[in-house]
Design a protein around this motif. Structure first.
Motif, PDB file in Angstrom:
ATOM      1  N   ILE A 111       0.833  -1.204   0.000  1.00  0.00           N
ATOM      2  CA  ILE A 111       0.000   0.000   0.000  1.00  0.00           C
ATOM      3  C   ILE A 111       0.866   1.252   0.000  1.00  0.00           C
ATOM      4  CG2 ILE A 111      -1.618   1.336   1.412  1.00  0.00           C
ATOM      5  CD1 ILE A 111      -2.892  -1.304   2.241  1.00  0.00           C
ATOM      6  N   ALA A 112       1.924   1.247   0.798  1.00  0.00           N
ATOM      7  CA  ALA A 112       2.805   2.420   0.845  1.00  0.00           C
ATOM      8  C   ALA A 112       3.462   2.678  -0.501  1.00  0.00           C
ATOM      9  CB  ALA A 112       3.862   2.217   1.928  1.00  0.00           C
ATOM     10  N   ALA A 113       3.855   1.611  -1.195  1.00  0.00           N
ATOM     11  CA  ALA A 113       4.491   1.782  -2.498  1.00  0.00           C
ATOM     12  C   ALA A 113       3.488   2.230  -3.559  1.00  0.00           C
ATOM     13  CB  ALA A 113       5.151   0.472  -2.915  1.00  0.00           C
ATOM     14  N   ARG A 114       2.292   1.684  -3.504  1.00  0.00           N
ATOM     15  CA  ARG A 114       1.297   1.971  -4.542  1.00  0.00           C
ATOM     16  C   ARG A 114       0.711   3.372  -4.396  1.00  0.00           C
ATOM     17  NH1 ARG A 114      -1.647  -1.012  -8.123  1.00  0.00           N
ATOM     18  NH2 ARG A 114      -3.731  -0.258  -8.678  1.00  0.00           N
ATOM     19  N   TYR A 115       0.521   3.807  -3.162  1.00  0.00           N
ATOM     20  CA  TYR A 115      -0.152   5.085  -2.928  1.00  0.00           C
ATOM     21  C   TYR A 115       0.776   6.118  -2.295  1.00  0.00           C
ATOM     22  CZ  TYR A 115      -4.284   2.229  -3.756  1.00  0.00           C
ATOM     23  OH  TYR A 115      -5.211   1.380  -4.316  1.00  0.00           O
ATOM     24  N   ALA A 116       2.090   5.973  -2.520  1.00  0.00           N
ATOM     25  CA  ALA A 116       3.052   6.885  -1.908  1.00  0.00           C
ATOM     26  C   ALA A 116       2.787   8.335  -2.294  1.00  0.00           C
ATOM     27  CB  ALA A 116       4.473   6.486  -2.305  1.00  0.00           C
ATOM     28  N   GLY A 117       2.341   8.561  -3.531  1.00  0.00           N
ATOM     29  CA  GLY A 117       2.101   9.929  -3.965  1.00  0.00           C
ATOM     30  C   GLY A 117       0.807  10.521  -3.455  1.00  0.00           C
ATOM     31  N   ARG A 118      -0.065   9.705  -2.867  1.00  0.00           N
ATOM     32  CA  ARG A 118      -1.357  10.178  -2.391  1.00  0.00           C
ATOM     33  C   ARG A 118      -1.435  10.314  -0.873  1.00  0.00           C
ATOM     34  NH1 ARG A 118      -5.430   6.338  -5.998  1.00  0.00           N
ATOM     35  NH2 ARG A 118      -4.276   6.486  -7.985  1.00  0.00           N
ATOM     36  N   ILE A 119      -0.481   9.706  -0.170  1.00  0.00           N
ATOM     37  CA  ILE A 119      -0.491   9.747   1.287  1.00  0.00           C
ATOM     38  C   ILE A 119       0.648  10.641   1.758  1.00  0.00           C
ATOM     39  CG2 ILE A 119      -0.419   8.385   3.405  1.00  0.00           C
ATOM     40  CD1 ILE A 119      -1.179   5.942   1.782  1.00  0.00           C
ATOM     41  N   ARG A 120       0.326  11.601   2.599  1.00  0.00           N
ATOM     42  CA  ARG A 120       1.358  12.504   3.092  1.00  0.00           C
ATOM     43  C   ARG A 120       2.367  11.720   3.933  1.00  0.00           C
ATOM     44  NH1 ARG A 120      -1.959  17.540   5.502  1.00  0.00           N
ATOM     45  NH2 ARG A 120      -1.830  16.115   7.275  1.00  0.00           N
ATOM     46  N   PRO A 121       3.653  11.957   3.732  1.00  0.00           N
ATOM     47  CA  PRO A 121       4.678  11.203   4.473  1.00  0.00           C
ATOM     48  C   PRO A 121       4.531  11.309   5.979  1.00  0.00           C
ATOM     49  CG  PRO A 121       5.672  12.383   2.649  1.00  0.00           C
ATOM     50  CD  PRO A 121       4.248  12.843   2.723  1.00  0.00           C
ATOM     51  N   ASN A 122       4.134  12.495   6.480  1.00  0.00           N
ATOM     52  CA  ASN A 122       4.045  12.626   7.933  1.00  0.00           C
ATOM     53  C   ASN A 122       2.979  11.710   8.524  1.00  0.00           C
ATOM     54  OD1 ASN A 122       1.931  14.084   6.827  1.00  0.00           O
ATOM     55  ND2 ASN A 122       2.190  15.866   8.153  1.00  0.00           N
ATOM     56  N   LEU A 123       1.945  11.399   7.746  1.00  0.00           N
ATOM     57  CA  LEU A 123       0.927  10.476   8.236  1.00  0.00           C
ATOM     58  C   LEU A 123       1.502   9.072   8.404  1.00  0.00           C
ATOM     59  CD1 LEU A 123      -2.198  11.590   6.157  1.00  0.00           C
ATOM     60  CD2 LEU A 123      -1.552  12.247   8.494  1.00  0.00           C
ATOM     61  N   LEU A 124       2.302   8.642   7.443  1.00  0.00           N
ATOM     62  CA  LEU A 124       2.919   7.322   7.540  1.00  0.00           C
ATOM     63  C   LEU A 124       3.950   7.285   8.666  1.00  0.00           C
ATOM     64  CD1 LEU A 124       3.526   6.503   3.757  1.00  0.00           C
ATOM     65  CD2 LEU A 124       1.610   5.815   5.203  1.00  0.00           C
ATOM     66  N   LEU A 125       4.709   8.364   8.813  1.00  0.00           N
ATOM     67  CA  LEU A 125       5.758   8.402   9.821  1.00  0.00           C
ATOM     68  C   LEU A 125       5.200   8.437  11.239  1.00  0.00           C
ATOM     69  CD1 LEU A 125       8.062  10.933   7.965  1.00  0.00           C
ATOM     70  CD2 LEU A 125       8.610   8.536   8.436  1.00  0.00           C
ATOM     71  N   LEU A 126       3.968   8.888  11.387  1.00  0.00           N
ATOM     72  CA  LEU A 126       3.314   8.878  12.694  1.00  0.00           C
ATOM     73  C   LEU A 126       2.452   7.636  12.888  1.00  0.00           C
ATOM     74  CD1 LEU A 126       2.206  12.622  13.020  1.00  0.00           C
ATOM     75  CD2 LEU A 126       4.167  11.514  14.084  1.00  0.00           C
ATOM     76  N   PHE A 127       1.796   7.200  11.814  1.00  0.00           N
ATOM     77  CA  PHE A 127       0.897   6.050  11.922  1.00  0.00           C
ATOM     78  C   PHE A 127       1.643   4.774  12.276  1.00  0.00           C
ATOM     79  CE2 PHE A 127      -1.086   2.384   9.717  1.00  0.00           C
ATOM     80  CZ  PHE A 127      -2.218   2.277  10.507  1.00  0.00           C
ATOM     81  N   GLY A 128       2.844   4.584  11.731  1.00  0.00           N
ATOM     82  CA  GLY A 128       3.593   3.364  11.981  1.00  0.00           C
ATOM     83  C   GLY A 128       3.805   3.092  13.463  1.00  0.00           C
ATOM     84  N   PRO A 129       4.506   3.990  14.163  1.00  0.00           N
ATOM     85  CA  PRO A 129       4.701   3.752  15.602  1.00  0.00           C
ATOM     86  C   PRO A 129       3.424   3.893  16.418  1.00  0.00           C
ATOM     87  CG  PRO A 129       5.689   5.843  14.938  1.00  0.00           C
ATOM     88  CD  PRO A 129       5.289   5.145  13.684  1.00  0.00           C
ATOM     89  N   ALA A 130       2.510   4.777  15.994  1.00  0.00           N
ATOM     90  CA  ALA A 130       1.275   4.963  16.756  1.00  0.00           C
ATOM     91  C   ALA A 130       0.419   3.708  16.748  1.00  0.00           C
ATOM     92  CB  ALA A 130       0.477   6.143  16.194  1.00  0.00           C
ATOM     93  N   SER A 131       0.350   3.022  15.611  1.00  0.00           N
ATOM     94  CA  SER A 131      -0.499   1.842  15.504  1.00  0.00           C
ATOM     95  C   SER A 131       0.014   0.679  16.334  1.00  0.00           C
ATOM     96  CB  SER A 131      -0.608   1.410  14.038  1.00  0.00           C
ATOM     97  OG  SER A 131       0.662   1.038  13.513  1.00  0.00           O
ATOM     98  N   SER A 132       1.288   0.709  16.704  1.00  0.00           N
ATOM     99  CA  SER A 132       1.849  -0.381  17.494  1.00  0.00           C
ATOM    100  C   SER A 132       1.322  -0.379  18.923  1.00  0.00           C
ATOM    101  CB  SER A 132       3.379  -0.270  17.523  1.00  0.00           C
ATOM    102  OG  SER A 132       3.921  -0.344  16.218  1.00  0.00           O
ATOM    103  N   VAL A 133       0.963   0.801  19.435  1.00  0.00           N
ATOM    104  CA  VAL A 133       0.514   0.895  20.828  1.00  0.00           C
ATOM    105  C   VAL A 133      -0.819   0.179  21.042  1.00  0.00           C
ATOM    106  CG1 VAL A 133      -0.036   2.462  22.719  1.00  0.00           C
ATOM    107  CG2 VAL A 133       1.808   3.033  21.121  1.00  0.00           C
TER     108      VAL A 133
END
Length: 251
Positions: A111-133
Motif C-alpha cells: 500500500i505504501a508503495a502503490r499510494y506513496a504519492g497520495r499519502i502525506r509522508p508525515n501520516l505514515l511516519l506517525l501512523f507506523g509507531p502509533a499503531s503499534s501501541v
C-alpha cells in the motif's frame, strides 16, 4: 507450526524458501566502485553518528527505531510464556501470529508503495509507531483459554503500520543525507535497529522471569508509546511531501 512431527522438514523448507531471495539478489544491478575514502572506519562511523544526531529528521528516525525495536524484541521473548502460561493456549499460536505479522508487512509495504504519492509522508511516519501501541494493548484483552484472534490481530497491526513507516523513513533518509554520507547514515540507523534488539530481548526475558508475562507486556506497551512520542514531537510530523522536503534541503 513446529511440533515433533514437523521437525524433520521445517528447517529444510525454510532453507529452500531462501532460494528465491538469492535469485533476486543475483539480479540486482552492479555499480562501479566509488572513489576510495582515506578516512579510517572508526572515523567514518563517528562522522555518520555525528551527522545523524545533528539532523532533526534523522535523529527522530533513529530514536523511533531504537524504542520500537527494543520493544518488539522484548515482546517476542515474552510471547511464548504469555501464550502458554497466561493465555493457556498452544505455543503454536505464536507461530501463526508471526505469519500474520509477515502478511501485514507485505500488505503495508504494498500500500505504501502503490499510494506513496497520495499519502502525506508525515501520516505514515506517525501512523507506523502509533499503531503499534493499540496493537500491543490488544494482547491485554486476551482471556485465558479464549480465542486467539486478538493475538493474530495484534501482530497484524504490528506488521502493517511499521512496514509503511519503514518505507517512508527510508525515503526521508535518502533525501536529507548527502550522497557521500548516505552509506554512513544508513550504517548508523541499522546499528541502532539491530543494537536495540538484543537489549530488548534481554530486558524482556528479565521481566518475564522477575514478574509475570502480563506485567512485561505493560512495560513493552510503554516502550512502543515512547517510539511514537519521539516521532510525534519531532520534525517528522511536518513533512507533507517528499518534493517539498527535497526542495527545502536543496535551498
Amino acid at each position: 507450526m513446529i511440533s515433533a512431527e514437523t521437525l524433520g522438514w521445517i528447517f529444510v523448507a525454510a532453507t529452500v524458501a531462501t532460494l528465491p531471495a538469492l535469485w533476486a539478489v543475483a539480479g540486482l544491478p552492479r555499480y562501479a566502485p566509488g572513489r576510495p575514502n582515506d578516512q579510517g572506519p572508526l572515523r567514518r562511523i563517528a562522522d555518520g553518528g555525528h551527522f545523524v544526531l545533528g539532523n532533526g529528521y534523522l535523529r527522530a528516525i533513529a530514536g523511533c527505531a531504537l524504542f520500537w525495536n527494543f520493544a518488539f524484541s522484548a515482546l517476542l521473548v515474552t510471547m511464548v510464556p504469555l501464550v502458554t502460561d497466561a493465555f493457556l493456549m498452544e505455543p503454536g499460536i505464536f507461530g501463526i501470529a508471526m505469519a500474520c505479522f509477515g502478511l501485514a508487512a507485505f500488505a503495508g509495504s504494498g500500500i505504501a508503495a502503490r499510494y506513496a504519492g497520495r499519502i502525506r509522508p508525515n501520516l505514515l511516519l506517525l501512523f507506523g509507531p502509533a499503531s503499534s501501541v493499540p496493537a500491543v494493548l490488544l494482547l491485554l484483552t486476551v482471556a485465558p483459554g479464549g480465542s486467539p484472534f486478538a493475538i493474530y490481530a495484534a501482530f497484524f497491526g504490528l506488521g502493517f503500520g511499521p512496514a509503511m513507516w519503514l518505507i517512508a523513513q527510508n525515503s526521508v533518509r535518502q533525501i536529507v543525507s548527502p550522497r557521500d554520507m548516505l552509506g554512513r547514515v544508513n550504517a548508523m540507523i541499522q546499528t541502532t535497529i539491530y543494537g536495540a534488539r538484543p537489549l530488548g530481548a534481554l530486558c524482556g526475558g528479565f521481566l518475564v522471569a522477575a514478574t509475570a508475562p502480563r506485567d512485561a507486556l505493560a512495560f513493552i506497551a510503554g516502550c512502543f508509546a515512547l517510539s511514537f512520542a519521539v516521532a510525534a514531537i519531532s520534525r517528522l510530523r511536518t513533512i507533507r511531501s517528499y518534493g517539498d522536503l527535497a526542495a527545502a534541503e536543496a535551498a
